[in-house]
Design an enzyme around this catalytic site. Structure first.
Site, PDB file in Angstrom:
ATOM      1  N   HIS A  91       0.872  -1.189   0.172  1.00  0.00           N
ATOM      2  CA  HIS A  91       0.108  -0.080  -0.073  1.00  0.00           C
ATOM      3  C   HIS A  91       0.894   1.239   0.093  1.00  0.00           C
ATOM      4  O   HIS A  91       0.305   2.425  -0.415  1.00  0.00           O
ATOM      5  CB  HIS A  91      -0.820   0.025   1.045  1.00  0.00           C
ATOM      6  CG  HIS A  91      -0.525   0.446   2.680  1.00  0.00           C
ATOM      7  ND1 HIS A  91      -0.385  -0.540   3.636  1.00  0.00           N
ATOM      8  CD2 HIS A  91      -0.452   1.592   2.972  1.00  0.00           C
ATOM      9  CE1 HIS A  91       0.224   0.217   4.541  1.00  0.00           C
ATOM     10  NE2 HIS A  91       0.073   1.365   4.350  1.00  0.00           N
TER      11      HIS A  91
ATOM     12  N   ASP B  46      -0.157  -7.562   1.733  1.00  0.00           N
ATOM     13  CA  ASP B  46       0.516  -6.150   1.648  1.00  0.00           C
ATOM     14  C   ASP B  46       1.923  -6.152   1.869  1.00  0.00           C
ATOM     15  O   ASP B  46       2.665  -5.765   2.873  1.00  0.00           O
ATOM     16  CB  ASP B  46       0.045  -5.437   2.792  1.00  0.00           C
ATOM     17  CG  ASP B  46       0.069  -3.743   3.036  1.00  0.00           C
ATOM     18  OD1 ASP B  46       0.524  -3.313   1.860  1.00  0.00           O
ATOM     19  OD2 ASP B  46      -0.364  -3.210   3.919  1.00  0.00           O
TER      20      ASP B  46
ATOM     21  N   GLN C  85      -0.003   5.586  11.492  1.00  0.00           N
ATOM     22  CA  GLN C  85       0.081   6.218  10.233  1.00  0.00           C
ATOM     23  C   GLN C  85       1.566   6.733  10.027  1.00  0.00           C
ATOM     24  O   GLN C  85       2.017   7.401  10.582  1.00  0.00           O
ATOM     25  CB  GLN C  85      -1.032   7.357   9.969  1.00  0.00           C
ATOM     26  CG  GLN C  85      -2.300   6.883   9.279  1.00  0.00           C
ATOM     27  CD  GLN C  85      -2.712   5.918  10.498  1.00  0.00           C
ATOM     28  OE1 GLN C  85      -2.795   6.080  11.503  1.00  0.00           O
ATOM     29  NE2 GLN C  85      -3.363   4.566   9.782  1.00  0.00           N
ATOM     30  N   GLY C  86       2.203   6.338   8.608  1.00  0.00           N
ATOM     31  CA  GLY C  86       3.296   6.630   8.259  1.00  0.00           C
ATOM     32  C   GLY C  86       4.427   5.808   8.741  1.00  0.00           C
ATOM     33  O   GLY C  86       5.503   5.911   8.324  1.00  0.00           O
ATOM     34  N   ASP C  87       4.087   4.934   9.683  1.00  0.00           N
ATOM     35  CA  ASP C  87       5.163   3.920  10.165  1.00  0.00           C
ATOM     36  C   ASP C  87       5.020   2.674   9.111  1.00  0.00           C
ATOM     37  O   ASP C  87       5.671   1.816   8.869  1.00  0.00           O
ATOM     38  CB  ASP C  87       4.789   3.219  11.482  1.00  0.00           C
ATOM     39  CG  ASP C  87       5.200   4.446  12.438  1.00  0.00           C
ATOM     40  OD1 ASP C  87       6.477   5.073  12.252  1.00  0.00           O
ATOM     41  OD2 ASP C  87       4.612   4.747  13.399  1.00  0.00           O
ATOM     42  N   SER C  88       3.923   2.810   8.339  1.00  0.00           N
ATOM     43  CA  SER C  88       3.768   1.596   7.278  1.00  0.00           C
ATOM     44  C   SER C  88       4.945   1.186   6.593  1.00  0.00           C
ATOM     45  O   SER C  88       5.488   2.189   6.288  1.00  0.00           O
ATOM     46  CB  SER C  88       2.607   2.070   6.362  1.00  0.00           C
ATOM     47  OG  SER C  88       1.392   1.652   6.735  1.00  0.00           O
TER      48      SER C  88
HETATM   49  N1  ARG Z   1      -1.516   2.276   7.416  1.00  0.00           N
HETATM   50  C1  ARG Z   1      -0.747   2.950   8.220  1.00  0.00           C
HETATM   51  C2  ARG Z   1       0.180   3.651   7.302  1.00  0.00           C
HETATM   52  O1  ARG Z   1       0.205   3.693   5.939  1.00  0.00           O
HETATM   53  C3  ARG Z   1      -0.121   2.002   9.058  1.00  0.00           C
HETATM   54  C4  ARG Z   1      -1.081   1.864  10.430  1.00  0.00           C
HETATM   55  C5  ARG Z   1      -0.545   0.900  11.470  1.00  0.00           C
HETATM   56  N2  ARG Z   1      -1.536   1.027  12.430  1.00  0.00           N
HETATM   57  C6  ARG Z   1      -1.377   0.603  13.575  1.00  0.00           C
HETATM   58  N3  ARG Z   1      -2.311   0.901  14.229  1.00  0.00           N
HETATM   59  N4  ARG Z   1      -0.293  -0.321  13.712  1.00  0.00           N
HETATM   60  O2  ARG Z   1       1.251   4.144   7.682  1.00  0.00           O
END
Ligand code: ARG
Length: 255
Positions: A71, A117, A205-208
């Protein structure tokens, strides 16, 4: 506000993170419940950037290849605007900034379920390994329950804006059984996902695309999704990296 954030982050770094969390602006967009960490402790961590801004993490697995989340590699981001920064604790300065030769999201990645993913980035030049830049071994099997692991990243977004955590952060979590993971998320958890968490500790968010690494130094997961961040009933969901060893090799990554 931005100056305030930069100032407090810089002070927190200078003091080795001894400023109480409560004094720092509480952003949604960063590793939750963690501490500032040096890149030399997590030298496989990359910042993935588009148009000069950090938006995802990635993980060095060989001189020219890095893992990330599928993603994080949508078709609408052209390869020309992508860079990775290696070897710096700060996403915006230092280390080596390298362009991307190719990006491949897994062909079975499903953007509605987030199944598979996982993706691969090929760098336009090989990394020079040092104490700040190192590859990490990829898991060869599924993670076990209750394993200690560390998730890391620069976080990213205050809702509606794009303020990143300037300094790399990391937080210890534990892998969670499939049963417990399903009691939170039901059958949204596929065979290619697992959960990890700890009270008040999570990726966000942003750690993905960033790494979840065991204490013996193997990457077992890639940050994928979650319901909010560090909510008591909702652990973080990670891609099972060990499921994709053959896929990485088929894409040309020497792992
Ligand atoms: N989808 C998020 C991203 O793009 C990562 C989310 C991780 N969330 C969590 N609760 N661990 O950065």
């Amino acid at each position: 506000m931005l100056k305030f954030v930069i100032l407090l982050s810089a002070v927190a770094c200078a003091l080795g993170g001894t400023i109480p969390e409560g004094l720092l602006p509480q952003m949604d967009g960063r590793i939750i419940g963690g501490t500032a960490t040096s890149i030399s402790d997590i030298p496989w961590q990359l910042s993935l950037q588009s148009y000069g801004s950090h938006y995802c993490g990635a993980v060095i697995i060989s001189p020219s290849y890095a893992l990330t989340a599928a993603h994080c590699l949508p078709d609408y981001i052209p390869i020309e605007v992508l860079r990775v920064r290696a070897g710096s604790s700060w996403w915006f300065i230092g280390g080596d900034l390298i362009s991307v030769a190719s990006k491949t999201a897994h062909e079975d990645y499903d953007s509605s379920t987030l199944d598979n993913d996982i993706g691969l980035i090929e760098l336009s030049q090989a990394l020079t390994f040092s104490s700040y830049i190192q590859p990490i071994a990829v898991a060869t099997s599924d993670p076990e329950d209750g394993e200690d692991a560390i998730v890391s990243g620069w976080g990213s977004q205050l809702p509606g804006t794009s303020i990143n955590s300037l300094h790399l952060r990391a937080v210890p979590v534990k892998t969670i059984s499939e049963t417990a993971c399903r009691s939170a998320y039901g059958n949204r958890i596929t065979a290619n996902m697992f959960c990890a968490g700890a009270p008040g500790k999570d990726a966000c968010q942003g750690d993905s695309g960033g790494p979840l690494v065991t204490t013996n130094g193997i990457v077992i997961g890639v940050v994928s999704w979650g319901n909010g961040c560090a909510r008591p009933q909702y652990p973080g969901v990670y891609t099972k990296v060990g499921k994709y060893l053959t896929w990485f090799r088929n894409q040309g990554a020497p792992v």
